[in-house]
Write a protein that holds these residues in place. Structure first.
Motif, PDB file in Angstrom:
ATOM      1  N   LEU A 593      -2.331  11.431 -11.945  1.00  0.00           N
ATOM      2  CA  LEU A 593      -3.055  12.269 -10.982  1.00  0.00           C
ATOM      3  C   LEU A 593      -2.965  13.741 -11.345  1.00  0.00           C
ATOM      4  O   LEU A 593      -3.937  14.500 -11.202  1.00  0.00           O
ATOM      5  CB  LEU A 593      -2.482  12.042  -9.577  1.00  0.00           C
ATOM      6  CG  LEU A 593      -2.684  10.644  -8.981  1.00  0.00           C
ATOM      7  CD1 LEU A 593      -1.946  10.529  -7.652  1.00  0.00           C
ATOM      8  CD2 LEU A 593      -4.163  10.352  -8.788  1.00  0.00           C
ATOM      9  N   PRO A 632      -8.550  13.567  -6.607  1.00  0.00           N
ATOM     10  CA  PRO A 632      -8.007  12.298  -7.160  1.00  0.00           C
ATOM     11  C   PRO A 632      -6.872  11.726  -6.315  1.00  0.00           C
ATOM     12  O   PRO A 632      -6.791  10.520  -6.101  1.00  0.00           O
ATOM     13  CB  PRO A 632      -7.526  12.712  -8.543  1.00  0.00           C
ATOM     14  CG  PRO A 632      -8.341  13.908  -8.897  1.00  0.00           C
ATOM     15  CD  PRO A 632      -8.537  14.653  -7.613  1.00  0.00           C
ATOM     16  N   LEU A 633      -5.989  12.618  -5.818  1.00  0.00           N
ATOM     17  CA  LEU A 633      -4.877  12.152  -4.985  1.00  0.00           C
ATOM     18  C   LEU A 633      -5.390  11.570  -3.686  1.00  0.00           C
ATOM     19  O   LEU A 633      -4.945  10.499  -3.240  1.00  0.00           O
ATOM     20  CB  LEU A 633      -3.929  13.313  -4.714  1.00  0.00           C
ATOM     21  CG  LEU A 633      -2.759  13.030  -3.760  1.00  0.00           C
ATOM     22  CD1 LEU A 633      -1.884  11.894  -4.290  1.00  0.00           C
ATOM     23  CD2 LEU A 633      -1.918  14.287  -3.546  1.00  0.00           C
TER      24      LEU A 633
END
Length: 758
Positions: A593, A632-633
């Protein structure tokens, strides 16, 4: 009075500090030996000369003699008055010695005469005793020979009273009854039928056997005597006849199940120490026909019937046959205080015939090439052996049964080592094949071989659990190899753990070196794939340390407490090794990530180009890249896999770790950008001030203008405010992250550095 004897000067002084003391001697010289009663000077010198030179020995003896003389003189001088008066008291000593010597000489002569007389009497007495012993021995031998002759004659006489052909008496003919009513005193009325006749014959055979036992005893004590050698043919002939007739009588008793006749015949066999013959007769007469019907081993019988190597049904039939046709003999041979414990019909008759029938009729039953059938036959065989042991009247009988050569040979037929090797290849090979896949293989609605949902997400994990359970399945496990199956279970756990750790390690160095074989799955895996692995590891660890451990301990409950504790600790350690991989997997997800977020964070380098050497005003809103840094997280945490398969604790750990790492990298990039901007601004400021001084202009022309660095810092400040709000939306307090606080102080205006306000 004479003067004292002057003392000779000793060769050495006891107080001489520069030489040895007076009584100092080498370790090999011991003056105390001279005072022993059995001292011999020649032997003493010969022993010392083997390691002491003659001159050294002579010098030491001279020195010792000088010291003794000096000591003697000192003693005389000390009591000199008594020494001088001694000579005045010794008056007419020689005459007194002569008077005392005469009776002593006479006494010695008388003693020598008495001694001679006693020695002659002792020799005569010993000769008489030897003659008596020889006579007694000769008499004993003669009596032994006479007893041997009487026993042989008696045996021959008793044998003549038996019918010459067993067929004559096996059916109880009347003529045979008359033949047996001679010298035994048995009336014809007592042998009216075959049962009485068999019992009578067996009793007579038992009597003959006891006489033959006496005869063997006599022969063992009269070996190498011509008389015995001349009678050997008669004895051998009587022994052969007895064996033949006893065999026929025993066979007839077995066929008619005549308990009395069988009991007498067994006692006869025990008396002549020929138990093997009785066991062999029982095997061939009773057991062999029964087993042949159940397990035919003739070629025609095998071809005609349905050929299969399964033994369970055969053992059931054999058990019924034993209970019906063999139990009567086993009960007779186990009669208490009967002396028939020397027979082992279980091993040498029943088990021997069963082993022979399986070897000839179903040789494939012993082959471990088909593990499932082999194990089924093996367990059926153990049940059969347990049934046979149930006929043993005591523990010692069970131990004797297990020590028989036939029992050992039967157990050797079951090659458990080869069976385990095949199972090892089967179980370990399945897991190894699954782990060698180049990618993770997700599965859905996974069911085990028993139809139970495993709640696992990857084929590799499913195969591990199936392999672990296979080690302890009823149709796989052999308790005698439980240690090997336990070791295999731990090896499977280790193999799975190494597969994961090796893949994670290879993922970190993929850009620098060629990946190792078997680690391709880790390189191609995305962060969402590691969520499956985390879920599977948690499930496997819980299963292994819970139900799986309880099942293993239950199967091995017969072991001691110490062994069970060791087994428990080893399995718990295997489960812990899996749990220890969870932090590594979380770090791997975080690293992936962070790499994605860094790609967006690098856009902040464009801020410098935006405000450097331009007239743009101070920024009033954040940069567009900030909105995508945490995307993304957020996508991972809000995704279906994380929602279903990650626990709240794991999600929080993943969120906090990723936020901390991304913020740290954010701070590094921003701090570097601000540092470069300030250095550049400082250089430009010095150049500008120098040019102004040369032109004569005022140096504070631009003091009231906002610098490019201030604009860059203001843009970064607006960006980190938005970044902090995005963290708060995810549930993370940005103020609790040290890197965020450092970033805030790096770019915030002076009046807002003390308080973080989003």
């Amino acid at each position: 009075m004479a003067d004292p004897i002057p003392a000779a000067t000793p060769p050495r002084s006891a107080t001489d500090f520069f030489s040895d003391p007076l009584d100092s001697h080498p370790l090999w010289f011991k003056p105390s030996l001279f005072l022993s009663a059995n001292f011999d000077s020649e032997s003493y010198i010969s022993e010392l000369r083997t390691f002491v030179p003659f001159d050294t020995l002579r010098s030491e003896l001279d020195a010792h003699l000088a010291s003794l003389n000096h000591e003697l003189i000192d003693l005389i001088n000390r009591d000199y008055a008594d020494f001088v008066n001694l000579s005045t008291k010794l008056v007419d000593v020689d005459a007194s010695v002569v008077r005392m010597r005469a009776p002593l000489v006479e006494l010695r002569e008388k003693i020598e005469q008495y001694r001679g007389s006693v020695d002659r009497s002792l020799v005569a007495l010993r000769n008489g005793l030897n003659q008596r012993s020889e006579a007694a021995s000769a008499r004993e031998t003669l009596e032994l020979l006479l007893d041997t002759f009487k026993v042989v004659s008696k045996v021959e006489k008793l044998i003549k009273e038996l019918p010459s052909m067993p067929a004559d008496w096996s059916n109880g003919d009347a003529d045979l009854a008359e033949k047996n009513s001679t010298s035994n005193g048995i009336s014809t009325q007592h042998v009216e039928n075959g049962t009485n006749l068999r019992e009578t014959q067996s009793m007579l055979l038992e009597r003959i056997a006891s006489e033959m036992n006496r005869l063997k005893f006599y022969m063992a004590h009269a070996q190498n005597l011509p008389f015995i050698e001349n009678m050997e043919k008669r004895i051998q002939s009587a022994s052969l006849i007895l064996d033949a007739i006893l065999g026929h009588c025993f066979t007839d008793g077995l066929e008619h199940q005549d308990a009395n006749a069988i009991y007498n015949c067994l006692r006869a066999y025990a008396a002549i120490d020929n138990t093997r013959s009785a066991e062999e007769i029982f095997r061939t007469t009773i057991v062999a026909p029964l087993i042949q019907k159940i397990i035919p081993h003739e070629t025609s019988a095998v071809v005609a019937g349905s050929y299969t190597d399964e033994l369970e049904n055969d053992y059931q039939q054999i058990k019924q046959s034993i209970d019906k046709d063999c139990k009567f003999l086993l009960e007779i041979s186990s009669t208490e205080n009967s002396g028939l414990h020397v027979f082992d019909f279980l091993a040498n008759s029943i088990l021997k015939e069963v082993l022979l029938a399986i070897q000839k009729g179903k040789p494939g039953a012993f082959s471990p090439g088909r593990p499932t059938e082999f194990l089924k036959n093996y367990k059926s065989s153990l049940d059969f052996l347990a049934l046979l042991e149930g006929y043993c009247p005591s523990r010692s009988a069970v131990a004797k049964f297990r020590s028989e050569a036939v029992y050992v040979e039967f157990m050797k037929q079951w090659n458990i080592g080869v069976y385990f090797s095949l199972r090892f290849q089967e179980i370990a090979g399945a897991l190894d094949s699954a782990l060698n896949a180049t990618s993770l293989v997700p599965v859905q609605n996974v069911l085990s071989a028993q139809g139970i949902s495993l709640e696992l997400t990857l084929k590799q994990s499913v195969t591990l659990l199936e392999s672990l359970r296979s080690c302890w399945r009823e149709d796989v496990l052999v308790l005698s190899c439980s240690d090997k199956f336990l070791r295999l279970s731990l090896q499977l756990l280790s193999r799975y753990s190494n597969w994961l750790s090796s893949g994670l390690a290879a993922r970190k160095v993929v850009g620098n070196t060629v990946s190792s074989p078997g680690c391709e799955w880790a390189i191609s895996a995305v962060p969402e794939d590691f969520i499956f692995i985390i879920h599977d590891i948690n499930f496997l660890a819980k299963e292994i340390c819970g139900d799986y451990l309880e099942r293993v301990l239950k199967l091995l409950s017969s072991c001691s407490a110490d062994v069970l504790d060791s087994i428990k600790q080893s399995i718990l350690q295997g489960g812990k090794s899996l749990k220890d991989l969870v932090p590594l997997l979380i770090n791997t997800i975080i690293e992936a990530l962070v790499e994605k977020s860094i790609e967006d964070l690098r856009q902040l380098k464009g801020i410098t180009a935006t405000y450097r050497m331009t007239n743009k005003p101070l920024p009033v809103r954040h940069s567009p890249y900030v909105s995508v840094v945490l995307r993304p997280l957020k996508a991972l945490l809000d995704g279906e896999r994380a929602t279903i398969y990650l626990t709240r604790e794991t999600k929080n750990e993943l969120l906090d770790g990723a936020a901390t790492e991304i913020t740290g990298r954010y701070y590094e990039l921003a701090a570097d950008l601000v540092s470069v901007a300030r250095k550049t601004e400082s250089s430009l400021q010095r150049i500008r001030q120098g040019a102004q001084r040369r032109a004569g202009a005022s140096s504070d022309v631009s003091d009231h203008n906002v610098s490019d660095t201030d604009k860059i810092c203001m843009q970064l400040f607006l960006d980190i405010q938005e970044y902090g709000r995005n963290l708060s939306a995810l549930g993370v307090d940005a103020a609790n992250i040290p890197a965020y606080r450092s970033l805030w102080q790096c770019v915030a205006p002076p009046d807002r550095q003390s308080t973080i306000n989003l």
